[in-house]
Design a protein around this motif. Structure first.
Motif, short mmCIF file in Angstrom:
data_model
loop_
_atom_site.label_atom_id
_atom_site.label_comp_id
_atom_site.label_asym_id
_atom_site.label_seq_id
_atom_site.Cartn_x
_atom_site.Cartn_y
_atom_site.Cartn_z
N THR A 132 0.81 -1.22 0.00
CA THR A 132 0.00 0.00 0.00
C THR A 132 0.84 1.27 0.00
N ASN A 133 2.06 1.22 0.55
CA ASN A 133 2.94 2.39 0.50
C ASN A 133 3.45 2.64 -0.91
N VAL A 134 3.74 1.59 -1.65
CA VAL A 134 4.30 1.73 -3.00
C VAL A 134 3.21 2.00 -4.04
N LEU A 135 2.01 1.50 -3.80
CA LEU A 135 0.91 1.64 -4.76
C LEU A 135 0.61 3.11 -5.02
N GLU A 136 0.55 3.47 -6.30
CA GLU A 136 0.23 4.83 -6.71
C GLU A 136 -1.15 4.86 -7.35
N VAL A 137 -1.87 5.94 -7.10
CA VAL A 137 -3.24 6.09 -7.59
C VAL A 137 -3.36 7.47 -8.24
N ASP A 138 -4.01 7.53 -9.41
CA ASP A 138 -4.18 8.83 -10.06
C ASP A 138 -5.40 9.55 -9.50
N GLU A 139 -5.68 10.73 -10.04
CA GLU A 139 -6.77 11.57 -9.54
C GLU A 139 -8.14 10.92 -9.67
N GLU A 140 -8.28 10.01 -10.62
CA GLU A 140 -9.56 9.32 -10.82
C GLU A 140 -9.66 8.04 -9.99
N PHE B 263 15.44 -0.92 -0.25
CA PHE B 263 14.20 -0.33 0.26
C PHE B 263 14.49 1.01 0.94
N GLU B 264 13.61 1.96 0.68
CA GLU B 264 13.68 3.25 1.35
C GLU B 264 12.73 3.21 2.55
N ALA B 265 12.97 4.07 3.53
CA ALA B 265 12.19 4.06 4.77
C ALA B 265 10.69 4.21 4.51
N TRP B 266 10.30 5.05 3.56
CA TRP B 266 8.88 5.27 3.30
C TRP B 266 8.18 4.01 2.79
N GLU B 267 8.92 3.12 2.14
CA GLU B 267 8.31 1.90 1.61
C GLU B 267 7.92 0.93 2.72
N THR B 268 8.66 0.94 3.81
CA THR B 268 8.42 -0.02 4.89
C THR B 268 7.79 0.64 6.13
N GLU B 269 7.33 1.85 5.97
CA GLU B 269 6.74 2.56 7.10
C GLU B 269 5.37 1.97 7.45
N LEU B 270 5.17 1.74 8.75
CA LEU B 270 3.89 1.24 9.24
C LEU B 270 3.07 2.44 9.70
#
Length: 102
Positions: A53-61, A92-99
């Motif tokens: 869910t941290n890596v998943l990107e979603v567009d405006e729609e 891995f960057e910290a933001w990817e594994t942030e809970l």
């Protein structure tokens, strides 16, 4: 109250299906039975969903843009947990594994 966009819900559902059925990135995880480890220890399952869910990107729609990449990053993390000789590229960057959460 708004709900997660349908595309996001579908991406999470398919990710859970692939993870549970040992079909998450079959090339990277070929021959590695990760399910016992991931499902036995709650923190490993928690991290798998956090990375996805941290890596998943979603567009405006509300459409997902990279669910395959998000799944691949989870597969890399699982491979690292099961194979001490494997190194994820890129690291891995910290933001990817942030809970997140309370």
């Amino acid at each position: 109250m708004t709900h997660l966009p349908t595309d996001v819900r579908a991406a999470i559902r398919f990710f859970a299906f692939y993870l549970a059925n040992d079909t998450l990135d079959v090339d990277l995880l070929d021959g590695i039975d990760y399910r016992d480890r991931v499902f036995r220890f709650g923190s490993d399952l928690e991290m798998a969903f956090a990375i996805f869910t941290n890596v998943l990107e979603v567009d405006e729609e509300g459409r997902t843009l990279n669910d395959g990449e998000a799944q691949y990053r989870v597969a890399q993390w699982i491979r690292m947990r099961c194979d001490p000789d494997y190194t994820a590229e890129p690291p891995f960057e910290a933001w990817e594994t942030e809970l997140h959460g309370p």
